[in-house]
Design a protein around this motif. Structure first.
Motif, PDB file in Angstrom:
ATOM      1  N   ALA A  14       0.982  -1.291  -0.200  1.00  0.00           N
ATOM      2  CA  ALA A  14       0.087   0.227   0.098  1.00  0.00           C
ATOM      3  C   ALA A  14       1.005   1.289   0.033  1.00  0.00           C
ATOM      4  CB  ALA A  14      -1.022   0.135   1.048  1.00  0.00           C
ATOM      5  N   ASP A  15       0.321   2.225  -0.574  1.00  0.00           N
ATOM      6  CA  ASP A  15       1.143   3.723  -0.766  1.00  0.00           C
ATOM      7  C   ASP A  15       2.596   3.464  -1.065  1.00  0.00           C
ATOM      8  OD1 ASP A  15      -1.264   4.757   0.144  1.00  0.00           O
ATOM      9  OD2 ASP A  15      -0.473   4.175   2.382  1.00  0.00           O
ATOM     10  N   GLY A  16       2.737   2.562  -2.126  1.00  0.00           N
ATOM     11  CA  GLY A  16       4.259   2.346  -2.657  1.00  0.00           C
ATOM     12  C   GLY A  16       4.966   1.655  -1.790  1.00  0.00           C
ATOM     13  N   LEU A  17       4.717   1.047  -0.595  1.00  0.00           N
ATOM     14  CA  LEU A  17       5.507   0.251   0.143  1.00  0.00           C
ATOM     15  C   LEU A  17       4.998  -1.035   0.293  1.00  0.00           C
ATOM     16  CD1 LEU A  17       6.350   2.715   3.041  1.00  0.00           C
ATOM     17  CD2 LEU A  17       7.880   1.925   1.370  1.00  0.00           C
ATOM     18  N   PHE A  18       5.814  -2.105   0.471  1.00  0.00           N
ATOM     19  CA  PHE A  18       5.492  -3.529   0.762  1.00  0.00           C
ATOM     20  C   PHE A  18       5.819  -3.591   2.160  1.00  0.00           C
ATOM     21  CE2 PHE A  18       6.446  -3.716  -3.815  1.00  0.00           C
ATOM     22  CZ  PHE A  18       5.549  -4.532  -4.078  1.00  0.00           C
ATOM     23  N   THR A  19       5.101  -4.335   2.780  1.00  0.00           N
ATOM     24  CA  THR A  19       5.262  -4.661   4.382  1.00  0.00           C
ATOM     25  C   THR A  19       4.961  -5.946   4.610  1.00  0.00           C
ATOM     26  OG1 THR A  19       4.074  -2.460   4.697  1.00  0.00           O
ATOM     27  CG2 THR A  19       4.292  -4.171   6.663  1.00  0.00           C
ATOM     28  N   VAL A  20       6.356  -6.501   5.083  1.00  0.00           N
ATOM     29  CA  VAL A  20       6.384  -7.810   5.482  1.00  0.00           C
ATOM     30  C   VAL A  20       6.383  -8.168   6.981  1.00  0.00           C
ATOM     31  CG1 VAL A  20       7.976  -9.995   5.054  1.00  0.00           C
ATOM     32  CG2 VAL A  20       7.958  -8.125   3.321  1.00  0.00           C
ATOM     33  N   ALA A  21       5.506  -9.006   7.441  1.00  0.00           N
ATOM     34  CA  ALA A  21       5.414  -9.116   8.998  1.00  0.00           C
ATOM     35  C   ALA A  21       6.221 -10.499   8.931  1.00  0.00           C
ATOM     36  CB  ALA A  21       3.877  -9.376   9.521  1.00  0.00           C
ATOM     37  N   HIS A  22       7.113 -10.610   9.869  1.00  0.00           N
ATOM     38  CA  HIS A  22       7.935 -11.873   9.969  1.00  0.00           C
ATOM     39  C   HIS A  22       8.754 -12.004  11.295  1.00  0.00           C
ATOM     40  CE1 HIS A  22      11.811  -9.369  10.065  1.00  0.00           C
ATOM     41  NE2 HIS A  22      10.990  -8.463   9.347  1.00  0.00           N
ATOM     42  N   GLY A  23       8.457 -12.969  11.891  1.00  0.00           N
ATOM     43  CA  GLY A  23       9.099 -13.431  13.279  1.00  0.00           C
ATOM     44  C   GLY A  23       8.824 -12.275  14.258  1.00  0.00           C
ATOM     45  N   GLY A  24       7.626 -11.903  14.496  1.00  0.00           N
ATOM     46  CA  GLY A  24       7.456 -10.939  15.105  1.00  0.00           C
ATOM     47  C   GLY A  24       7.943  -9.478  15.075  1.00  0.00           C
ATOM     48  N   SER A  25       8.554  -9.362  13.987  1.00  0.00           N
ATOM     49  CA  SER A  25       8.774  -7.822  13.325  1.00  0.00           C
ATOM     50  C   SER A  25       7.962  -7.592  12.217  1.00  0.00           C
ATOM     51  CB  SER A  25      10.464  -8.071  13.028  1.00  0.00           C
ATOM     52  OG  SER A  25      11.012  -8.320  14.207  1.00  0.00           O
ATOM     53  N   VAL A  26       8.185  -6.158  11.840  1.00  0.00           N
ATOM     54  CA  VAL A  26       7.510  -5.645  10.540  1.00  0.00           C
ATOM     55  C   VAL A  26       8.661  -4.903   9.733  1.00  0.00           C
ATOM     56  CG1 VAL A  26       5.675  -4.113   9.532  1.00  0.00           C
ATOM     57  CG2 VAL A  26       5.335  -5.645  11.446  1.00  0.00           C
ATOM     58  N   ALA A  27       8.809  -5.154   8.558  1.00  0.00           N
ATOM     59  CA  ALA A  27       9.719  -4.277   7.487  1.00  0.00           C
ATOM     60  C   ALA A  27       9.059  -4.019   6.526  1.00  0.00           C
ATOM     61  CB  ALA A  27      10.855  -5.201   7.317  1.00  0.00           C
ATOM     62  N   ARG A  28       9.593  -2.747   6.118  1.00  0.00           N
ATOM     63  CA  ARG A  28       8.745  -2.048   4.790  1.00  0.00           C
ATOM     64  C   ARG A  28       9.696  -1.357   4.001  1.00  0.00           C
ATOM     65  NH1 ARG A  28       6.263   0.061   9.310  1.00  0.00           N
ATOM     66  NH2 ARG A  28       3.710  -0.967   9.243  1.00  0.00           N
ATOM     67  N   ALA A  29       9.534  -1.497   2.637  1.00  0.00           N
ATOM     68  CA  ALA A  29      10.328  -1.390   1.626  1.00  0.00           C
ATOM     69  C   ALA A  29       9.566  -0.883   0.292  1.00  0.00           C
ATOM     70  CB  ALA A  29      11.586  -2.218   1.303  1.00  0.00           C
ATOM     71  N   PRO A  30      10.180  -0.163  -0.672  1.00  0.00           N
ATOM     72  CA  PRO A  30       9.505   0.179  -1.895  1.00  0.00           C
ATOM     73  C   PRO A  30       9.483  -1.100  -3.148  1.00  0.00           C
ATOM     74  CG  PRO A  30      11.495   1.323  -1.975  1.00  0.00           C
ATOM     75  CD  PRO A  30      11.212   0.900  -0.670  1.00  0.00           C
ATOM     76  N   ALA A  31      10.514  -1.904  -2.656  1.00  0.00           N
ATOM     77  CA  ALA A  31      10.832  -2.954  -3.328  1.00  0.00           C
ATOM     78  C   ALA A  31      10.632  -4.305  -2.637  1.00  0.00           C
ATOM     79  CB  ALA A  31      12.068  -2.952  -4.171  1.00  0.00           C
ATOM     80  N   LEU A  32      10.500  -5.435  -3.340  1.00  0.00           N
ATOM     81  CA  LEU A  32      10.019  -6.775  -2.814  1.00  0.00           C
ATOM     82  C   LEU A  32      10.629  -7.910  -3.739  1.00  0.00           C
ATOM     83  CD1 LEU A  32       9.269  -8.306  -0.314  1.00  0.00           C
ATOM     84  CD2 LEU A  32       6.855  -8.761  -1.579  1.00  0.00           C
ATOM     85  N   VAL A  33      11.421  -8.614  -3.412  1.00  0.00           N
ATOM     86  CA  VAL A  33      12.082  -9.553  -4.256  1.00  0.00           C
ATOM     87  C   VAL A  33      11.562 -10.895  -3.707  1.00  0.00           C
ATOM     88  CG1 VAL A  33      14.209 -10.440  -5.492  1.00  0.00           C
ATOM     89  CG2 VAL A  33      14.118  -7.962  -4.761  1.00  0.00           C
ATOM     90  N   ILE A  34      10.890 -11.724  -4.709  1.00  0.00           N
ATOM     91  CA  ILE A  34      10.535 -13.085  -4.367  1.00  0.00           C
ATOM     92  C   ILE A  34      11.869 -14.035  -4.976  1.00  0.00           C
ATOM     93  CG2 ILE A  34       9.096 -14.864  -4.582  1.00  0.00           C
ATOM     94  CD1 ILE A  34       6.904 -12.696  -5.460  1.00  0.00           C
ATOM     95  N   ALA A  35      12.493 -14.678  -4.080  1.00  0.00           N
ATOM     96  CA  ALA A  35      13.669 -15.471  -4.018  1.00  0.00           C
ATOM     97  C   ALA A  35      13.635 -16.859  -3.318  1.00  0.00           C
ATOM     98  CB  ALA A  35      14.736 -14.712  -4.047  1.00  0.00           C
ATOM     99  N   THR A  36      12.272 -17.191  -3.309  1.00  0.00           N
ATOM    100  CA  THR A  36      12.030 -18.249  -2.306  1.00  0.00           C
ATOM    101  C   THR A  36      12.087 -19.591  -2.869  1.00  0.00           C
ATOM    102  OG1 THR A  36       9.630 -17.932  -2.302  1.00  0.00           O
ATOM    103  CG2 THR A  36      10.775 -16.897  -0.353  1.00  0.00           C
ATOM    104  N   GLY A  37      12.403 -19.856  -3.938  1.00  0.00           N
ATOM    105  CA  GLY A  37      12.590 -21.093  -4.963  1.00  0.00           C
ATOM    106  C   GLY A  37      11.276 -21.751  -5.075  1.00  0.00           C
ATOM    107  N   GLY A  38      11.443 -23.030  -5.361  1.00  0.00           N
ATOM    108  CA  GLY A  38      10.159 -23.828  -5.765  1.00  0.00           C
ATOM    109  C   GLY A  38       9.895 -24.916  -4.794  1.00  0.00           C
ATOM    110  N   PRO A  39       9.152 -25.804  -4.742  1.00  0.00           N
ATOM    111  CA  PRO A  39       8.574 -26.792  -3.890  1.00  0.00           C
ATOM    112  C   PRO A  39       9.757 -28.300  -3.966  1.00  0.00           C
ATOM    113  CG  PRO A  39       7.275 -26.975  -5.590  1.00  0.00           C
ATOM    114  CD  PRO A  39       8.052 -25.774  -5.910  1.00  0.00           C
TER     115      PRO A  39
END
Length: 394
Positions: A141-166
């Motif tokens: 939202a508003d040009g930022l990606f918000t990631v909730a992880h391990g009890g923390s929250v991080a924000r950035a204008p760019a998000l890279v999906i690099a989690t591979g496949g199954p």
């Protein structure tokens, strides 16, 4: 290091080869980068690859050695970050390496050196890496990606999906990348196991009794062929030739094996002329492992001396031996697959930057994308090249 309230420039999801490469290059370009992974250590797939020595690239890398719904997609990244570029990085870190067959490059000592190299590159770029952090939510939202992880929250204008496949779930591999892509409206090409052993049933069950036998073959499916070893297993077929052809195989189709790739035309008839008292079995034993020779001879059903078998029957037998058809009933699945074929559709991404066309700031790299290489270091080269390409655009 930015505080939690400060947005990063980019958040990379996944601390595998593509994610670490992307983060390191972007960090060294002055970007503030956070890497998040649910695993307890980075580069798990790197660590187990190549028997623990990591087949980190292939000097014969070319776009035609990759499968994708768009065979042209990988050209840009692969052309701009080459095996020579990665090798220069390896050598700069003093990692000794050697070339095996077919252009495959391996570490002399340990795959851990490649992971250590990538982590050192990340450190040089000031990259923050958080392991053991499961991702609970990703929003935009508003040009930022918000990631909730391990009890923390991080924000950035760019998000890279690099989690591979199954592929290889025992090291924590999942289809998370596809779920995230769909959340943002991106199409996913149906994932399936690749570089995977094939299973046999029915008439081909005979070959299961030959578990452990290996022999050089040419494996074919349609117009595609690979010349390497095939390994007969208690479940079916494996070995490099089979893993390679498995990426092209689809349920219901047949593959053929040339069990005698070096035998000259008419060799069985020639054997009849030189050793008329020999049997088909003994003739085959001169070219193949004994157990395999015996099983194939039994299936050919040409008993007696070669001298008593008509030439046309021997020619027919040789034709069958050079194109022995199998119709696998399946594969050993993602548990035994080295990689995944399919993934986030290349139609959704820029080939120059790997950025999603419809979601500015969202990128996808490595195995998460519908680009799958041959066995032998090609998939790692795609990880390095796609990670590098995304990093240039962050």
């Amino acid at each position: 290091m930015p505080s939690q309230s400060d947005p990063y420039d980019a958040i990379v999801l996944g601390a595998g080869g593509a994610g670490l490469m992307c983060a390191a290059v972007a960090g060294q370009r002055g970007k503030r980068v956070l890497v998040i992974d649910h695993a307890d250590q980075p580069g798990k797939k790197i660590l187990i690859s190549g028997g623990g020595r990591c087949n980190f690239t292939n000097i014969h890398c070319a776009p035609d050695r990759f499968l994708s719904a768009n065979p042209h997609f990988a050209k840009s990244a692969l052309g701009r970050y080459t095996p020579t570029d990665f090798l220069a990085l390896v050598e700069r870190h003093g990692i000794a390496w050697h070339e095996k067959t077919l252009g495959q490059l391996f570490c002399d000592q340990s795959a851990r050196q490649i992971v250590a190299m990538l982590l050192a590159e990340c450190e040089a770029g000031g990259v923050v890496i958080r392991l053991n952090h499961g991702i609970t939510a990703v929003t935009h939202a508003d040009g930022l990606f918000t990631v909730a992880h391990g009890g923390s929250v991080a924000r950035a204008p760019a998000l890279v999906i690099a989690t591979g496949g199954p592929a290889i779930p025992k090291i924590g591999a999942t289809g998370f990348a596809y779920d995230l892509a769909r959340q943002f409206g991106l199409k996913v090409v149906e994932p399936r196991p690749a570089l995977v052993p094939l299973t046999l049933g029915g008439e081909d069950l005979l070959f299961r009794s030959l578990s452990g036998v290996s022999t050089p073959v040419i494996a074919r499916h349609g117009k595609t062929a690979f010349r390497e070893a095939a390994l007969l297993t208690h479940r079916g077929l494996s070995g490099p030739a089979i893993l390679q052809i498995s990426s092209y195989w689809r349920h219901g189709s047949a593959i053929s094996l040339d069990f005698l790739p070096d035998a000259p035309a008419g060799w069985l008839v020639q054997a009849k002329g030189s050793k008329p008292r020999a049997s088909v079995t003994s003739a085959l034993r001169g070219h193949l492992p004994d157990r395999l020779a015996d099983a194939l001879a039994e299936r050919l059903a040409l008993p007696g001396d070669l001298g008593n078998i008509p030439d046309r029957k021997l020619e027919e037998a040789q034709r069958r031996l050079s194109a022995w058809d199998f119709t696998p009933n399946g594969t050993e699945g993602f548990a035994k697959a080295e990689v995944t074929i399919g993934g986030i559709s290349t139609a959704e991404l820029s080939s120059q930057t790997t950025e999603a066309r419809r979601v500015p700031g969202l990128y996808a790299v490595g195995e998460a994308v519908d680009v799958t290489g041959w066995l032998g270091g090609y998939n790692f080269q795609w990880a390095w090249a796609s990670g590098w390409a995304a990093a240039q655009a962050l």
